[in-house]
Design an enzyme around this catalytic site. Structure first.
Site, short mmCIF file in Angstrom:
data_model
loop_
_atom_site.label_atom_id
_atom_site.label_comp_id
_atom_site.label_asym_id
_atom_site.label_seq_id
_atom_site.Cartn_x
_atom_site.Cartn_y
_atom_site.Cartn_z
N LYS A 30 0.85 -1.19 0.00
CA LYS A 30 0.00 0.00 0.00
C LYS A 30 0.89 1.24 0.00
O LYS A 30 1.14 1.85 1.03
CB LYS A 30 -0.92 -0.01 1.21
CG LYS A 30 -1.90 -1.15 1.20
CD LYS A 30 -2.69 -1.22 2.49
CE LYS A 30 -3.57 -2.45 2.48
NZ LYS A 30 -4.13 -2.73 3.79
N THR A 31 1.37 1.57 -1.18
CA THR A 31 2.28 2.69 -1.33
C THR A 31 1.71 3.70 -2.31
O THR A 31 0.75 3.42 -3.03
CB THR A 31 3.65 2.20 -1.85
OG1 THR A 31 3.45 1.47 -3.06
CG2 THR A 31 4.35 1.30 -0.83
#
Length: 176
Positions: A30-31
């Site tokens: 989750k970047t």
């Protein structure tokens, strides 16, 4: 720089919170689009560990994959048939699924939204057969208790998607 410093600082806070346990703090995928490499570097700078960079590094079988394949074992078989050399992690939602995966040669199991008691039970049942990653419902306030169950990793998406920005100023000054 402000964003990455915030990630490193937040990661270090989490790492210190679970110090003196065997657990490591890990990021997730989750970047921010386009910043994955930098954000994962910032996690390492803060003392954390990186999860996979992409699907090329490691397959992760999640609940939807299990449903689509028909069972956990069929999902594992499909991934291994198509990508035999790729490391594989599987997400389980309960102890029954966990015990089913323990009958395979999977070396990394993600325990999704397990209670503290179920994490402890999974660690006991596992008997160091596979690495265990706790995920879901992890907060800074419960991180130490989770780490003390004996899991190997705590997956913390907040390291990259919710880190505060470090306020870095660049004010010019006159010299007298």
């Amino acid at each position: 720089l402000s964003h990455l410093s915030g990630i490193a600082t937040l990661t270090n806070k989490w790492v210190k919170e679970v110090a003196a346990t065997n657990a490591s703090i890990r990021d997730t995928r989750k970047t921010t689009p386009g910043l994955r490499i930098l954000e994962k570097y910032a996690v390492r700078c803060g003392g954390g560990k990186n999860h996979r960079m992409s699907l090329n590094d490691q397959a992760l079988i999640k609940d939807n994959h299990v449903v689509a394949a028909g069972s956990i074992l069929k999902a594992i078989e499909k991934v291994k048939d198509k990508f035999p050399e790729l490391p594989l992690e599987i997400e389980v939602d309960n102890l029954d699924q966990f015990q089913e995966v323990l009958k395979t040669d999977i070396k990394l199991i993600l325990l999704d939204n397990f209670t503290i008691e179920d994490l402890q039970r999974a660690v006991s049942l596992n008997n160091k057969k596979a690495k265990l990653e706790a995920s879901g419902g992890i907060t800074f306030e419960n991180a130490r208790k989770i780490a003390q169950t004996g899991v190997d990793y705590l997956a913390v998406g907040a390291l990259t998607h919710s880190a505060p920005v470090l306020d870095i100023g660049g004010d010019l000054r006159t010299v007298s």
